[in-house]
Design a protein around this motif. Structure first.
Motif, PDB file in Angstrom:
ATOM      1  N   ALA A   1      31.514 -17.986  42.352  1.00 61.98           N
ATOM      2  CA  ALA A   1      30.359 -17.376  43.015  1.00 61.98           C
ATOM      3  C   ALA A   1      30.810 -16.299  44.001  1.00 61.98           C
ATOM      4  N   VAL A   2      31.877 -16.573  44.748  1.00 62.65           N
ATOM      5  CA  VAL A   2      32.405 -15.577  45.696  1.00 62.65           C
ATOM      6  C   VAL A   2      32.920 -14.345  44.954  1.00 62.65           C
ATOM      7  N   GLY A   3      33.654 -14.555  43.871  1.00 60.44           N
ATOM      8  CA  GLY A   3      34.156 -13.426  43.080  1.00 60.44           C
ATOM      9  C   GLY A   3      33.035 -12.594  42.494  1.00 60.44           C
ATOM     10  N   THR A   4      31.972 -13.244  42.022  1.00 64.15           N
ATOM     11  CA  THR A   4      30.823 -12.523  41.484  1.00 64.15           C
ATOM     12  C   THR A   4      30.124 -11.733  42.577  1.00 64.15           C
ATOM     13  N   TYR A   5      29.969 -12.340  43.741  1.00 58.75           N
ATOM     14  CA  TYR A   5      29.335 -11.650  44.857  1.00 58.75           C
ATOM     15  C   TYR A   5      30.160 -10.433  45.282  1.00 58.75           C
ATOM     16  N   MET A   6      31.476 -10.597  45.310  1.00 52.08           N
ATOM     17  CA  MET A   6      32.332  -9.461  45.670  1.00 52.08           C
ATOM     18  C   MET A   6      32.195  -8.335  44.649  1.00 52.08           C
ATOM     19  N   ALA A   7      32.129  -8.690  43.364  1.00 56.88           N
ATOM     20  CA  ALA A   7      31.977  -7.676  42.329  1.00 56.88           C
ATOM     21  C   ALA A   7      30.629  -6.966  42.456  1.00 56.88           C
ATOM     22  N   LEU A   8      29.589  -7.721  42.781  1.00 54.75           N
ATOM     23  CA  LEU A   8      28.284  -7.094  42.957  1.00 54.75           C
ATOM     24  C   LEU A   8      28.251  -6.207  44.200  1.00 54.75           C
ATOM     25  N   LEU A   9      28.972  -6.586  45.253  1.00 55.84           N
ATOM     26  CA  LEU A   9      29.060  -5.722  46.438  1.00 55.84           C
ATOM     27  C   LEU A   9      29.739  -4.397  46.123  1.00 55.84           C
ATOM     28  N   MET A  10      30.687  -4.452  45.185  1.00 55.71           N
ATOM     29  CA  MET A  10      31.388  -3.224  44.806  1.00 55.71           C
ATOM     30  C   MET A  10      30.505  -2.305  43.979  1.00 55.71           C
TER      31      MET A  10
END
Length: 100
Positions: free
Chosen positions: A79-88
């Motif tokens: 979930a954290v990795g997905t959120y980071m990717a969406l922030l990018m």
């Protein structure tokens, strides 16, 4: 470090991959514990994962807690990795054509 640095993309990818590995290992540990408790628990966990496996975790908490926490940690990292990717600003629209 800004959102468009390559290191941020590597961190997001690392969180996703490590989370996926931990999630799979935790799920495997839960399946092993379910089969140790009984063949029907194991088969039920494989065939009807969500309801049977979570009932198993509730009934056999002492045996299943390590696998459960590892499974949950892996899910959290994904979930954290997905959120980071969406922030990018990763565009998920191209994935739309692959949905059923």
């Amino acid at each position: 470090m800004t959102l468009h640095d390559p290191i941020f993309a590597l961190l997001a990818l690392a969180a996703l991959l490590v989370g996926l590995v931990l999630w799979i290992i935790g799920l495997g540990m839960l399946f092993v514990q379910a089969f140790k408790a009984g063949v029907w628990w194991g088969l039920g966990s494989l065939l009807l994962t969500m309801p049977v496996l979570y009932i198993f975790i509730g009934m056999y908490w002492k045996e299943a807690r390590k696998g459960f926490w590892l499974h949950l940690l892996g899910f959290g990292l994904m979930a954290v990795g997905t959120y980071m990717a969406l922030l990018m600003g990763v565009d998920l629209k191209p994935l739309h054509r692959y949905t059923i």
